[in-house]
Design an enzyme around this catalytic site. Structure first.
Site, mmCIF file in Angstrom:
data_model
loop_
_atom_site.group_PDB
_atom_site.id
_atom_site.type_symbol
_atom_site.label_atom_id
_atom_site.label_comp_id
_atom_site.label_asym_id
_atom_site.label_seq_id
_atom_site.Cartn_x
_atom_site.Cartn_y
_atom_site.Cartn_z
ATOM 1 N N GLY A 14 0.819 -1.201 0.000
ATOM 2 C CA GLY A 14 0.000 0.000 0.000
ATOM 3 C C GLY A 14 0.855 1.253 0.000
ATOM 4 O O GLY A 14 0.598 2.203 -0.757
ATOM 5 N N ASP A 15 1.889 1.268 0.828
ATOM 6 C CA ASP A 15 2.783 2.419 0.894
ATOM 7 C C ASP A 15 3.755 2.449 -0.282
ATOM 8 O O ASP A 15 3.976 3.501 -0.894
ATOM 9 C CB ASP A 15 3.567 2.408 2.206
#
Length: 415
Positions: A176-177
């Site tokens: 996600g990051d």
């Protein structure tokens, strides 16, 4: 006035692009890592006492966090208190001399600090500002906190990761990051191209939730087409068979038989050419419909030989496959050494440190261009303020004394 302490060598196609990185932890710093590896000058602004939160995460080498070392090579660190009027003024002056500003505060924080896009745009109309947040700006969830794990849960990614009879499972990578960092890099480079044509800057609003959902691809389309959410498949593929982890005599190996030619090559390699013409397994659709029976036959065959034996057989037959490496095995494998992907840097505290290199290779740019070590907290404060803003040494000394900015000596006393 101070001068450059060294001439920065042209390291890549983004040489001449200057980035002011106000982001912390992973998504924003991963974006600036990509830009720095491509030759951009990245000025990483950190809080004066503790710096980026990743500096505090163990394990450490020479007092330096592995996490910070991993994603901050080729950057310069300026330690500055943006909550003060003088610190804010310095930031604005730095922004005027940059092409790109990265930030990953919650929406509204930059405005409260007096650093919002409209303010920055007035100072420099051609400035590109990328704002990274959990849910993007101007919506019902903008103010909510979010980290990678939350993004994985809300995006649907956890629901498809793991075994069918197990619980939803987070990915081993913080995708996600990291994915947000990749999208941010794509966004600012697109904005740079647009600025070359129009002279105008841009404000990019990036939602990490949408960034991760953007990777769902065909999995989201399964839902749109059928109305049913795809489930967890363990190490298998939702539609392609055989495609996944196979047990062998002394461990496991993966098979990726995505197209018909590889399926046929595999059948010949295992001395089962009859499977090619078997009506149950002739097409992708057939093999999917008869998954259980086919996987049972393949697994029985694969268990008869070792990883090394299968590698030799499958290599000769041009079948996509791979042994399951640990991280240590992955970074030490011959192809990685051959391409020089693992680099060594001389860090002022940690000594010789290994870091991953840039996976992008450009003809005309040296593949062995120097890699600068991740910076100490505030290591380049004096250099950057002197060179870019023209501050005299005495002015910088006063700012240090007033705790507006910091240098490594002050950072060391805070540890």
């Amino acid at each position: 006035m101070m001068t450059e302490t060294s001439v920065r060598q042209r390291r890549g196609p983004l040489h001449g692009v200057r980035v002011l990185d106000l982001s912390r932890v992973l998504a924003g710093p991963f974006c600036s890592l990509i830009l720095a590896d491509l030759g951009a000058e990245v000025i990483k602004v950190e809080e004066i006492d503790d710096g980026d939160q990743t500096r505090t995460i163990p394990p450490f080498v020479g007092g330096e966090s592995h996490y910070f070392l991993a994603i901050n090579r080729n950057k310069r660190s300026v330690a500055l208190d943006a909550r003060t009027d003088r610190g804010r003024a310095l930031l604005l002056e730095l922004a005027k001399r940059c092409d790109i500003v990265l930030e990953n505060f919650r929406p509204g924080v930059m405005e409260r600090l007096g650093l919002g896009y409209e303010t920055l745009k007035t100072l420099k109309p051609g400035l590109i500002v990328c704002s990274i947040s959990g849910f993007g700006a101007n919506n019902s969830m903008s103010a909510k906190p979010s980290f990678d794990l939350v993004t994985q849960a809300l995006s649907g990614v956890m629901s498809i990761n793991g075994y069918a009879d197990g619980t939803p499972t987070k990915l081993g990578l913080p995708l996600g990051d990291i994915g947000g960092g990749v999208w941010a890099a794509i966004g600012v480079l697109a904005a740079l191209n647009e600025r070359n044509a129009t002279g105008q800057g841009a404000h990019i609003d990036l939602s990490l939730l949408e960034g991760l959902m953007g990777f769902l691809g065909y999995l989201a389309e399964i839902y749109f087409v059928t109305g049913e959410s795809p489930g967890r498949m363990g190490n298998s593929h939702h539609n392609i068979v055989p495609y996944g982890l196979m047990p062998v005599k002394d461990g496991h190996i993966v098979l990726a038989l995505h197209v018909g030619s590889f399926w046929r090559n595999f059948c010949r390699a295992i001395d089962r050419e009859d499977l090619i013409t078997d009506a149950r397994f002739r097409t992708v659709k057939d093999r999917h419909a008869n998954r259980g029976e086919l996987e049972q036959q393949i697994e029985a065959i694969m268990r008869t030989k070792t990883v090394a034996q299968w590698q030799q057989i499958l290599d000769a037959a041009d079948v996509p496959h791979g042994a399951v490496n640990s991280i240590g095995e992955a970074v030490s494998q011959p192809i990685v050494r051959e391409r020089g992907f693992v680099r060594e840097v001389q860090h002022p505290r940690a000594g010789v440190v290994k870091v991953l290199g840039n996976p992008l290779r450009f003809d005309g740019h040296s593949e062995r261009s120097p890699v600068e070590p991740p910076p100490l907290l505030g290591q380049h404060t004096r250099e950057v303020l002197g060179t870019l803003l023209g501050l005299e040494s005495a002015d910088i000394d006063r700012l240090v004394a007033d705790k507006i900015i910091a240098e490594p000596a002050r950072a060391a006393r805070q540890e």
